[in-house]
Design a protein around this motif. Structure first.
Motif, PDB file in Angstrom:
ATOM      1  N   LEU A 176       0.826  -1.207   0.000  1.00 42.00           N
ATOM      2  CA  LEU A 176       0.000   0.000   0.000  1.00 42.00           C
ATOM      3  C   LEU A 176       0.862   1.260   0.000  1.00 42.00           C
ATOM      4  N   ALA A 177       1.998   1.205   0.685  1.00 37.10           N
ATOM      5  CA  ALA A 177       2.913   2.347   0.685  1.00 37.10           C
ATOM      6  C   ALA A 177       3.479   2.598  -0.711  1.00 37.10           C
ATOM      7  N   LEU A 178       3.667   1.518  -1.468  1.00 35.99           N
ATOM      8  CA  LEU A 178       4.207   1.634  -2.825  1.00 35.99           C
ATOM      9  C   LEU A 178       3.133   1.947  -3.856  1.00 35.99           C
ATOM     10  N   ASN A 179       1.896   1.526  -3.588  1.00 31.76           N
ATOM     11  CA  ASN A 179       0.806   1.744  -4.539  1.00 31.76           C
ATOM     12  C   ASN A 179      -0.492   2.055  -3.790  1.00 31.76           C
ATOM     13  N   PRO A 180      -0.616   3.264  -3.273  1.00 23.93           N
ATOM     14  CA  PRO A 180      -1.785   3.622  -2.456  1.00 23.93           C
ATOM     15  C   PRO A 180      -3.096   3.701  -3.229  1.00 23.93           C
ATOM     16  N   SER A 181      -3.045   3.653  -4.552  1.00 22.80           N
ATOM     17  CA  SER A 181      -4.277   3.765  -5.346  1.00 22.80           C
ATOM     18  C   SER A 181      -4.862   2.417  -5.741  1.00 22.80           C
ATOM     19  N   ASP A 182      -4.318   1.321  -5.207  1.00 22.58           N
ATOM     20  CA  ASP A 182      -4.834  -0.013  -5.511  1.00 22.58           C
ATOM     21  C   ASP A 182      -6.005  -0.325  -4.576  1.00 22.58           C
ATOM     22  N   PRO A 183      -7.231  -0.383  -5.099  1.00 18.36           N
ATOM     23  CA  PRO A 183      -8.384  -0.606  -4.216  1.00 18.36           C
ATOM     24  C   PRO A 183      -8.365  -1.964  -3.532  1.00 18.36           C
ATOM     25  N   SER A 184      -7.794  -2.987  -4.194  1.00 18.58           N
ATOM     26  CA  SER A 184      -7.788  -4.319  -3.589  1.00 18.58           C
ATOM     27  C   SER A 184      -6.941  -4.360  -2.327  1.00 18.58           C
ATOM     28  N   LEU A 185      -5.895  -3.533  -2.252  1.00 22.85           N
ATOM     29  CA  LEU A 185      -5.064  -3.484  -1.049  1.00 22.85           C
ATOM     30  C   LEU A 185      -5.836  -2.883   0.123  1.00 22.85           C
ATOM     31  N   HIS A 186      -6.613  -1.843  -0.151  1.00 20.67           N
ATOM     32  CA  HIS A 186      -7.451  -1.257   0.909  1.00 20.67           C
ATOM     33  C   HIS A 186      -8.508  -2.266   1.361  1.00 20.67           C
ATOM     34  N   HIS A 187      -9.053  -3.017   0.413  1.00 22.26           N
ATOM     35  CA  HIS A 187     -10.036  -4.049   0.765  1.00 22.26           C
ATOM     36  C   HIS A 187      -9.394  -5.117   1.649  1.00 22.26           C
ATOM     37  N   MET A 188      -8.182  -5.544   1.288  1.00 26.03           N
ATOM     38  CA  MET A 188      -7.482  -6.564   2.074  1.00 26.03           C
ATOM     39  C   MET A 188      -7.223  -6.078   3.491  1.00 26.03           C
ATOM     40  N   LEU A 189      -6.801  -4.818   3.615  1.00 26.45           N
ATOM     41  CA  LEU A 189      -6.541  -4.266   4.950  1.00 26.45           C
ATOM     42  C   LEU A 189      -7.839  -4.148   5.745  1.00 26.45           C
ATOM     43  N   GLY A 190      -8.923  -3.822   5.044  1.00 24.53           N
ATOM     44  CA  GLY A 190     -10.226  -3.788   5.708  1.00 24.53           C
ATOM     45  C   GLY A 190     -10.637  -5.153   6.216  1.00 24.53           C
ATOM     46  N   ARG A 191     -10.397  -6.194   5.402  1.00 26.42           N
ATOM     47  CA  ARG A 191     -10.725  -7.558   5.845  1.00 26.42           C
ATOM     48  C   ARG A 191      -9.907  -7.939   7.074  1.00 26.42           C
ATOM     49  N   PHE A 192      -8.640  -7.565   7.062  1.00 23.07           N
ATOM     50  CA  PHE A 192      -7.775  -7.869   8.198  1.00 23.07           C
ATOM     51  C   PHE A 192      -8.303  -7.197   9.470  1.00 23.07           C
ATOM     52  N   MET A 232     -14.360   1.795   2.627  1.00 21.06           N
ATOM     53  CA  MET A 232     -14.857   2.990   1.950  1.00 21.06           C
ATOM     54  C   MET A 232     -13.810   3.538   0.984  1.00 21.06           C
ATOM     55  N   GLU A 233     -12.546   3.466   1.378  1.00 20.23           N
ATOM     56  CA  GLU A 233     -11.466   3.901   0.485  1.00 20.23           C
ATOM     57  C   GLU A 233     -11.396   3.011  -0.751  1.00 20.23           C
ATOM     58  N   ALA A 234     -11.547   1.711  -0.552  1.00 19.88           N
ATOM     59  CA  ALA A 234     -11.555   0.777  -1.679  1.00 19.88           C
ATOM     60  C   ALA A 234     -12.717   1.070  -2.613  1.00 19.88           C
ATOM     61  N   GLU A 235     -13.869   1.391  -2.038  1.00 17.34           N
ATOM     62  CA  GLU A 235     -15.059   1.689  -2.837  1.00 17.34           C
ATOM     63  C   GLU A 235     -14.840   2.943  -3.685  1.00 17.34           C
ATOM     64  N   GLU A 236     -14.187   3.922  -3.115  1.00 20.34           N
ATOM     65  CA  GLU A 236     -13.941   5.173  -3.834  1.00 20.34           C
ATOM     66  C   GLU A 236     -12.936   4.978  -4.972  1.00 20.34           C
ATOM     67  N   LEU A 237     -11.947   4.135  -4.754  1.00 23.49           N
ATOM     68  CA  LEU A 237     -10.895   3.939  -5.755  1.00 23.49           C
ATOM     69  C   LEU A 237     -11.311   2.972  -6.866  1.00 23.49           C
ATOM     70  N   ALA A 238     -12.206   2.054  -6.562  1.00 22.22           N
ATOM     71  CA  ALA A 238     -12.586   1.036  -7.552  1.00 22.22           C
ATOM     72  C   ALA A 238     -13.359   1.665  -8.705  1.00 22.22           C
ATOM     73  N   ASN A 239     -13.022   1.234  -9.917  1.00 17.99           N
ATOM     74  CA  ASN A 239     -13.735   1.752 -11.102  1.00 17.99           C
ATOM     75  C   ASN A 239     -14.689   0.697 -11.656  1.00 17.99           C
TER      76      ASN A 239
END
Length: 356
Positions: free
Chosen positions: A240-256, A291-298
């Motif tokens: 996430l630090a390397l690619n903060p715009s990847d929605p799947s990473l935010h989703h994964m962190l949310g699941r965690f 919510m961040e993942a939702e905003e970034l997902a296209n």
């Protein structure tokens, strides 16, 4: 893109560092070791070909000069002899079963060979990515075979290694045999661990390593599960630090965070006893990531909407939870995970419909 089966990210208990095993990924190194002999032969032949080419050029220059002087035939004989030498080297190359593609990626220095046809590799990876994203087992196995073949030409190439990890994960996700699944996950982890040793600033390596580590959680002991949870979090954070715009990473962190927030008191006690510090996360923190993942997902992400609803339920916002469940119910992606998610969404809608 959304993960093929995000349920594999469940049940991470996370709270301590698990070091990268020094021997990880060595099966891949051993797998390609024998190829280096052939590569060295190709390199030597390339050097010989260059040297003979230089002889040809020098003799051609000599012939040009001789044309204005007597004894022209003598120069022609020399060129003929040089042509014979070059022809002999070409016969040797053919006898060694080496074609021009074996020489293409090797320079004439004493250093390791460098890739000189990156465009070709990019085209090959684009086709492989299409296969990896289809979900078809046949296409996934074909992609894995393509990746292994490319590793012969580009040994220890990190863009190939993390994709090998991804291929193993997706193949495992298509099967029911538990032993086969464990084997695929193990091979995928080995590939990503080797990639991490070679390169630490690629978000996809961290991402797929985290996904694979999370996928093995149901096959390990509680202590290993807790360790893997921390390892999962560590590499998701790195990605996430390397690619903060990847929605799947935010989703994964949310699941965690969602799973950590839902730990029972005795599970926290076990984590604290084993590692000295219990896991810590809240449903509100999990909701922020979703919510961040939702905003970034296209795209329309059914599972992410469902997880937002579950967080809303957990913090007592039932009316908003029902609204998100209805949004999730309206998404029809047609992938393999739809049926399972639809079932859970409908159960939740039936349970909380009175708050509509």
């Amino acid at each position: 893109m959304p993960l093929a089966n995000s349920s594999n990210l469940n049940a991470f208990l996370g709270a301590a560092v698990l070091g990268v095993i020094s021997a990880a990924g060595m099966y891949l190194v051993e797998h390609y070791r024998q190829e280096k002999t052939r590569h060295q032969m190709a390199k030597d032949l390339a050097r010989l070909d260059q040297e003979l080419g230089q002889v040809r050029r020098e003799l051609d220059q000599l012939l040009t000069k001789k044309r204005t002087k007597p004894h022209k035939a003598r120069g022609s004989k020399t060129v003929s002899k040089a042509n014979s030498m070059i022809s002999g080297s070409e016969d040797y190359m053919s006898a060694s079963n080496l074609d021009s593609s074996d020489l293409e990626f090797y320079d004439l220095s004493d250093d390791e060979p460098t890739v000189t046809s990156s465009t070709d590799l990019e085209k090959a990876l684009k086709l492989i990515d299409q296969k990896l994203n289809t979900g078809s087992l046949e296409q996934l196995e074909d992609a894995l075979g393509n990746l292994r073949d490319l590793c012969m030409e580009y040994p220890e190439h990190t863009e190939l290694l993390w994709r090998i990890g991804k291929a193993h994960h997706k193949i495992a996700d298509c099967c029911d045999d538990q032993n086969f699944i464990r084997e695929q996950i193990s091979k995928g982890i080995d590939a990503c661990e080797l990639a991490l040793k070679l390169k630490t600033d690629c978000p996809d390596i961290h991402k797929w390593y985290a996904i694979l580590v999370g996928s093995r959680s149901e096959y390990v002991s509680l202590q290993d599960k807790i360790s893997d949870g921390h390892l999962f979090k560590k590499h998701v954070d790195a990605a996430l630090a390397l690619n903060p715009s990847d929605p799947s990473l935010h989703h994964m962190l949310g699941r965690f965070d969602y799973e950590i927030a839902g730990l029972k008191w005795y599970e926290r006690k076990v984590a604290a006893a084993l590692f000295g510090e219990p896991p810590n996360a809240t449903y509100t923190e999990a909701l922020e990531h979703f919510m961040e993942a939702e905003e970034l997902a296209n795209f329309e992400w059914k599972e992410n909407k469902m997880m937002i609803a579950k967080c809303k339920v957990a913090i007592g916002e039932y009316k908003e939870a029902v609204e998100w469940l209805e949004r999730a119910n309206g998404c029809k992606l047609g992938d393999n995970s739809d049926d399972k998610i639809d079932t859970e969404v409908n159960i939740l809608l039936d349970k909380y419909k009175s708050y509509k």
